[in-house]
Enzyme design. Structure first.
Site, PDB file in Angstrom:
ATOM      1  N   ASP A   1       0.746  -1.704   0.253  1.00 51.87           N
ATOM      2  CA  ASP A   1       0.031  -0.109  -0.227  1.00 51.87           C
ATOM      3  C   ASP A   1       0.488   1.250  -0.161  1.00 51.87           C
ATOM      4  O   ASP A   1       2.103   0.843   0.063  1.00 51.87           O
ATOM      5  CB  ASP A   1      -1.279  -0.127   1.144  1.00 51.87           C
ATOM      6  CG  ASP A   1      -2.412   0.871   0.785  1.00 51.87           C
ATOM      7  OD1 ASP A   1      -2.172   1.746   0.114  1.00 51.87           O
ATOM      8  OD2 ASP A   1      -2.750   0.954   1.743  1.00 51.87           O
TER       9      ASP A   1
HETATM   10  C1  BGC Z   1      -5.556   3.158   0.184  1.00 53.03           C
HETATM   11  C2  BGC Z   1      -5.267   2.739  -0.722  1.00 53.03           C
HETATM   12  C3  BGC Z   1      -5.086   2.965  -2.286  1.00 53.03           C
HETATM   13  C4  BGC Z   1      -4.127   4.274  -2.480  1.00 53.03           C
HETATM   14  C5  BGC Z   1      -3.617   4.224  -3.266  1.00 53.03           C
HETATM   15  C6  BGC Z   1      -3.831   3.917   0.079  1.00 53.03           C
HETATM   16  O1  BGC Z   1      -3.862   4.715   1.404  1.00 53.03           O
HETATM   17  O2  BGC Z   1      -4.828   2.675   1.449  1.00 53.03           O
HETATM   18  O3  BGC Z   1      -6.799   1.641  -0.049  1.00 53.03           O
HETATM   19  O4  BGC Z   1      -5.156   2.337  -3.254  1.00 53.03           O
HETATM   20  O5  BGC Z   1      -3.840   4.774  -1.126  1.00 53.03           O
HETATM   21  O6  BGC Z   1      -4.154   5.257  -3.611  1.00 53.03           O
END
Ligand code: BGC
Length: 759
Positions: free
Chosen positions: A288
């Protein structure tokens, strides 16, 4: 004849399997041949992912500036990007890589397409309230069509983090609290995004997230630690992730949290033992946002180099926004600290998805302004969004059948800070939807009622609004405690025959980074409702919210309550169709509504405990001394404008062996005056087992439609798989003994019978 048909079906099936295998082996050959041409640096480049800088969905990256990133792109040091939007921008970035880098390997373009791209569907939690898997699949299909036309090849969805905590803002993104419903939801989403063939230009790769158990942060506080037993992990939290793997999801994302002390990113147990080991997941795994560098903040790595080693050996293939792999992986491999084979495996998985999407045949095939024009934000998509929104609405209360309202009603007060709001229903993660583009409740009501009906509108009070999106949002300065507008709303109510009050949360009060300590109606909305109540006019409350709210006063005092969630572009129209009876509500809650935050975590599939509460007067039982154990609204609950009577619950046998399947039958009759849909729910309880089992577990559901007076016999089947559970060694076990079978329209009002599983 039958044998002949079976035979030809068998041949067709074999040919289909051979064709799939053939294309898989052709892709594997192409991948290997490309891999052989790649330098160590180029291979590492495939693992590196950058975000565009104009739409950040995480903290501003500090590792590399724009110029260095640009250079990395042209040098083939980037394998994928996120948050690049519009056909022109995606083409520009793709061109940069394809035309300039030595091997011209196309980029993947990822985005959080969570509940629509341009046409917004209801937030996932609301979609789950429909329990309608076909409709959910369709909403993902349309989102994929819209996003793919703009050049997006990959969505970071479905999010299948089961949660029992409405304080957690990301509850909006999941299917609620139940493993079975969550699993069905995740599968439907994957089918919708990926279709049958990833190489079609309107299907996109999906990504199951956040692996694992991100939905159980301690105290409901975002990014907080997760400490859960293996028993709950295996039986409650993991099933929805596993279901999406079984459905063939292409990719998986790690999570921010620690799980029992170990960060989910680079987690050997979660990734290597479970995901790759037990579930045979062969797609690629990405971190993530910056979770590799956060291994340092968690305190399990002393520096980026060590974080890199933990992440790559712990199975993370793609580095989203840490710039860890690109800076340290080469060094680690040259020093012999990391086996190059690990890198090769990761590259193989990433290239495989690129081949499957057909990007090597045409890197620009997903960028099509014509397709965008033809297929995005169309009337047809809005019609589907409207249908989904209607199915998502849950009728929570309807005293004396006050709803539906007559369209001929003389005077209606439409009040509340969300009545005219065109933004809240779009929710968080709204991709390319324009702010303020949803149909408001007020305008939809105006369009629904007769020309003679007088509408008295007043906002009543203010609700905090956020300006801008995601990281950059700033609260718009409003006085949330100001009660001066309430008088006008009261006046509107006094001059009307009925009050429709739209209250709840604005869009950015839920979502990532939006945990709340208090889940009452924010601001002075309760005071507004209390003053409205004093007018003596029937009070219909319409809720806009991304999470369950504690609304005891409203439950006790409103004449009717309609749970409208954040229902997307067509929110107002869907709500109006319910309020005026064009649509008979059928949604059921996918999550328990607590009475008080002190009850959280509260969920229906609880254990019995050694001392369950049986009456009000016993002290030494599992209870609170200052309030009931029961929720405000239980899981699976939702009313209709008609009534359904359950009768005649029958099972095919009173005793079955492990390899037998039990049939469960129940008669459901529409005893009211209107046609309606009902979600018939099947629960079981394993009464005696080697582990304490939940007092109820959902094991099946069916949505049926009945005319007034019509009766249907609904059938379910219980097999070994449904009667089994995981022990602490992650073995699925089925134990002989007595089981209860329960069927009904919610998790509380159930008919019950039982059977015995014999050895
Ligand atoms: C979130 C994810 C997301 C990623 C990209 C993160 O902060 O937890 O769910 O896909 O950002 O935007």
């Amino acid at each position: 004849m039958l044998i002949k048909n079976c035979f030809s079906l068998g041949i067709i099936f074999t040919i289909m399997i051979m064709a799939v295998n053939l294309s898989a082996s052709t892709i594997a050959m192409k991948v290997d041949s490309l891999l052989n041409q790649m330098t160590l640096k180029e291979k590492i480049g495939q693992l590196n992912q950058y975000s565009s800088t104009w739409q950040l969905t995480g903290p501003k990256p500090t590792q590399k500036g724009n110029e260095e990133r640009y250079e990395d792109l042209t040098n083939g040091m980037v394998g994928s990007m996120l948050n690049v939007v519009t056909v022109d921008e995606i083409k520009r970035a793709q061109e940069l890589v394809v035309e300039n880098s030595r091997l011209g390997i196309p980029l993947l373009f990822g985005l959080d397409v969570i509940h629509g791209y341009k046409t917004m569907f209801p937030i996932p939690l609301a979609q789950a309230a429909s329990w309608d898997m076909q409709a959910i699949e369709k909403s993902a299909r349309i989102a994929a069509k819209e996003a793919s036309a703009s050049g997006i090849t990959w969505t970071f969805s479905p999010m299948v983090d089961l949660t029992r905590d409405p304080r957690w803002g990301r509850i909006i993104e999941c299917a609620g609290e139940d493993p079975y419903l969550g699993a069905r939801f995740g599968k439907a989403m994957v089918r919708g995004y990926q279709g049958k063939d990833l190489s079609t230009d309107n299907t996109i790769a999906a990504c199951t997230k956040h692996f694992a158990a991100y939905g159980a942060p301690e105290a409901g506080r975002e990014y907080n630690r997760v400490s859960i037993s293996n028993y709950d992990l295996y039986n409650i939290y993991l099933p929805p992730y596993k279901a999406t793997i079984d459905e063939g999801v292409s990719t998986v994302m790690n999570a921010f949290n620690t799980l029992n002390g170990v960060p989910a990113t680079g987690n050997q147990f979660l990734v290597n033992e479970i995901l790759r080991g037990k579930w045979n997941f062969s797609g690629f795994i990405l971190s993530d946002w910056a979770t590799i560098s956060e291994l340092i903040t968690h305190g399990v790595a002393k520096d980026m180099k060590q974080a890199t080693k933990i992440a790559i050996t712990g199975g993370t293939d793609v580095d989203m926004e840490s710039s860890a792999y690109i800076d340290y992986l080469e060094e680690l491999i040259l020093e012999g600290e990391v086996d190059e084979e690990l890198l090769d495996q990761a590259v193989r998985r990433i290239l495989t998805v690129k081949f499957e999407l057909g990007l090597f045949d045409d890197p620009y095939k997903y960028c099509s302004k014509e397709r965008e024009k033809e297929q995005a934000y169309t009337e047809k998509n809005h019609k589907a969004a409207l249908e989904m929104a209607k199915k998502s609405i849950v009728l929570l209360k309807n005293e004396n059948d006050i709803l539906p309202l007559s369209k001929e009603i003389e005077r209606i007060a439409v009040v509340g800070p969300l009545a005219a709001d065109k933004d809240a229903p779009l929710g968080n993660w709204r991709c390319q939807a324009k702010s303020n583009s949803a149909v408001s409740l007020l305008s939809a009501i105006k369009n629904s009622v007769s020309s003679k009906t007088k509408i008295n509108y007043a906002k009543g009070c203010n609700l905090v609004k956020m300006d801008g999106d995601y990281q950059d949002y700033k609260p718009v300065q409003v006085n949330e405690t100001d009660t001066t507008g309430i008088q006008q709303a009261v006046k509107a109510a006094q001059n009307s025959d009925v009050i429709i009050a739209a209250v709840g949360e604005t869009a950015l009060l839920s979502g990532e980074g939006r945990s709340r300590q208090n889940i009452d109606l924010p601001g002075v909305q309760k005071t507004l409702l209390q003053e409205l109540k004093k007018t003596g006019k029937p009070l219909v409350v319409v809720l806009f919210n991304g999470r369950p709210l504690t609304i005891n006063w409203t439950e006790q005092n409103a004449s009717a309550i309609v749970e409208g969630w954040l229902a997307g572009s067509q929110s107002g129209n869907a709500l109006a169709s319910v309020l005026f009876g064009d649509y008979n509500p059928s949604g059921k809650l996918p999550v328990t509504f607590p009475r008080n935050v002190g009850q959280i975590p509260i969920y229906y599939n609880q254990l019995n405990t050694g001392r369950p509460k049986l009456d009000e007067n016993t002290v030494f039982v599992s209870r609170y001394i200052d309030g009931p154990n029961t929720p405000l609204y239980p899981f699976g609950y939702g009313l209709s404008y008609t009534d359904f009577k359950y009768d005649n619950l029958k099972i095919s046998d009173n005793r079955i062996s492990e390899d037998q399947t039990l049939q469960v039958k129940v008669d459901v009759k529409n005893t009211g005056q209107r046609k309606g849909e009902e979600i018939v729910q099947l629960y079981i309880r394993d009464l005696i087992a080697s582990y304490a089992r939940p007092i109820k577990e959902l094991k099946g559901f069916k949505k049926i439609s009945l005319e007034p007076g019509q009766k249907e016999t609904v059938k379910f089947y219980l097999d070994r798989d449904k009667l089994s559970f995981y022990n602490n060694q992650y073995e699925k076990i089925c134990e002989p003994g007595q089981f209860e079978v329960m069927v009904g329209g919610n998790s509380v009002d159930l008919l019950k019978t039982s059977f015995k599983m014999v050895e």
